[in-house]
Each structure stands twice: as structure tokens, then as C-alpha cells.
Design a protein around this motif. Structure first.
Motif, PDB file in Angstrom:
ATOM      1  N   GLY A  14       0.785  -1.223   0.000  1.00 55.58           N
ATOM      2  CA  GLY A  14       0.000   0.000   0.000  1.00 55.58           C
ATOM      3  C   GLY A  14       0.817   1.273   0.000  1.00 55.58           C
ATOM      4  N   ARG A  15       2.154   1.165   0.035  1.00 53.88           N
ATOM      5  CA  ARG A  15       3.008   2.355   0.140  1.00 53.88           C
ATOM      6  C   ARG A  15       3.946   2.536  -1.048  1.00 53.88           C
ATOM      7  NH1 ARG A  15       3.323   4.622   5.261  1.00 53.88           N
ATOM      8  NH2 ARG A  15       1.335   4.272   6.339  1.00 53.88           N
ATOM      9  N   GLY A  16       3.755   1.780  -2.110  1.00 52.07           N
ATOM     10  CA  GLY A  16       4.613   1.931  -3.275  1.00 52.07           C
ATOM     11  C   GLY A  16       5.963   1.251  -3.116  1.00 52.07           C
ATOM     12  N   THR A  17       6.807   1.446  -4.114  1.00 54.30           N
ATOM     13  CA  THR A  17       8.110   0.771  -4.154  1.00 54.30           C
ATOM     14  C   THR A  17       9.180   1.735  -4.647  1.00 54.30           C
ATOM     15  OG1 THR A  17       7.064  -1.363  -4.634  1.00 54.30           O
ATOM     16  CG2 THR A  17       9.402  -1.165  -5.179  1.00 54.30           C
ATOM     17  N   THR A  18      10.362   1.633  -4.046  1.00 51.48           N
ATOM     18  CA  THR A  18      11.533   2.395  -4.509  1.00 51.48           C
ATOM     19  C   THR A  18      12.671   1.437  -4.740  1.00 51.48           C
ATOM     20  OG1 THR A  18      10.897   4.389  -3.282  1.00 51.48           O
ATOM     21  CG2 THR A  18      13.204   4.201  -3.951  1.00 51.48           C
TER      22      THR A  18
END
Length: 210
Positions: free
Chosen positions: A198-202
Motif C-alpha cells: 500500500g506504500r509503493g516501491t523504490t
């Protein structure tokens, strides 16, 4: 005894070199299969064949069949590296932006080893493909590149569904081989994947001149 020891040493060195060469070639094949063969197969759709996809598949087969030969890698300018990154991103999706941040230096004067540019571009491409497949249809994604005389780094960031990196099986080629493994094979290279559901990816990709 000296002759026997020398012969055993030569034999051991030859075996070690052969094992190392096999490992390098296996990693090369794993990366091609995952990055290009599987990507081509996933892109196949019913209907009239896509000429660009056919060319991509043919190129992947030719790369698999190629027998690597030792050669002196050719260095390239940062300007060329940026051009390759933008071209690779556009080939994957027109949704992806490549933003460049540069120190106060002419990018034509900065020269990177060829293997560094190859590894960074391929790792970036895999990170973008992962975002396209897994981040979700409404997710935004961009690659932010930092150009400096003694380093080349980037962050591939998306605001999609995210995942738990600890749950990824060790044998999954996408992250292990195509991103982390690819950077680990060059001196000064490293990669890190940061994500939460739910918080994206880097995906952080970094090379520092040894």
C-alpha cells in the motif's frame, strides 16, 4: 614433488576459472530469459502479431545464442547513458519519465565504463517492468537519475500497491538476478529494494567509481 604440485595447482586454477566462467554465463542467460524472453511472451496478445514484439523476440533469441568473447569494454559519456535510459524507458511504456539531476559538470565530459551503463540501464528496465506489471494501472512511476563524475545512481519510484520484500523467494530472478545481482557483479555497484504493501516501491541503483 614440485612438478606434481605445480600440475595440481594449474589444474585447480583451470577448474576454478571454468567454474567462474560457467557462473557468469549462467547469470547472463538467467537475466536474458527473465528480462527479454519472458517479457516478450507476456506481451503476446491474440490477433495480428506486433512487428515490434517480433523483432524484440528475435533479438532475445540472438542474444541467447551469442557466444561471449573477451573484449575490452568501451566507455561511454554520461550523455550517451542518459539517452539510453530514456530510450529504454520509452520502449517499456510512454507513462514513465526519466528525470536527470546533474552536478555542475558537462555531461559530455563524464565517462562511465560500458559495463556500468549496461548494468544500470538493464536494472532500471527491470524495475520499470516490475512497476508496469505489479504497481497497478493507476500508479505513477518515474526514474530519477543522478549524474556525477564519480558516480551514477538512480531511484525508480512508484506509488502503487507495494509488497513485502521479505516475502520474495530467493530464486525469483527479477529482483535477485536482474537488479541486485546485476549491480553486485560490477565493482562499486549495489542495489536496494524498499517497499511496503500500500506504500509503493523504490528501487535504488548505485554505482560509485572504485
Amino acid at each position: 614433488m614440485l612438478d606434481e604440485t605445480r600440475e595440481a595447482t594449474y589444474r585447480a586454477a583451470a577448474n576454478a576459472a571454468a567454474t567462474s566462467a560457467r557462473d557468469v554465463e549462467q547469470a547472463r542467460i538467467d537475466a536474458i530469459v527473465h528480462d527479454r524472453v519472458i517479457a516478450s511472451l507476456l506481451a503476446v496478445e491474440p490477433g495480428r502479431p506486433d512487428a515490434r514484439l517480433a523483432a524484440q523476440a528475435r533479438s532475445a533469441l540472438e542474444e541467447l545464442a551469442r557466444v561471449p568473447t573477451p573484449s575490452e569494454p568501451v566507455a561511454g559519456s554520461a550523455r550517451d547513458a542518459i539517452r539510453r535510459m530514456r530510450s529504454a524507458a520509452a520502449d517499456i511504456s510512454e507513462r514513465f519519465d526519466v528525470e536527470v539531476v546533474m552536478d555542475e559538470t558537462d555531461d559530455g565530459l563524464i565517462v562511465y565504463p560500458a559495463e556500468v551503463v549496461d548494468s544500470v540501464v538493464e536494472a532500471m528496465s527491470e524495475a520499470l517492468r516490475n512497476a508496469l506489471r505489479h504497481a497497478g494501472p493507476d500508479a505513477d512511476c518515474a526514474a530519477i537519475v543522478h549524474i556525477a563524475p564519480d558516480s551514477l545512481s538512480m531511484a525508480v519510484v512508484d506509488n502503487g500497491t507495494g509488497f513485502d520484500p521479505g516475502s520474495v523467494a530467493p530464486g525469483r530472478l527479477g529482483i535477485v538476478v536482474s537488479i541486485r545481482g546485476r549491480l553486485a557483479r560490477i565493482p562499486g555497484g549495489r542495489a536496494h529494494v524498499s517497499s511496503r504493501p500500500g506504500r509503493g516501491t523504490t528501487v535504488s541503483i548505485t554505482w560509485e567509481r572504485p
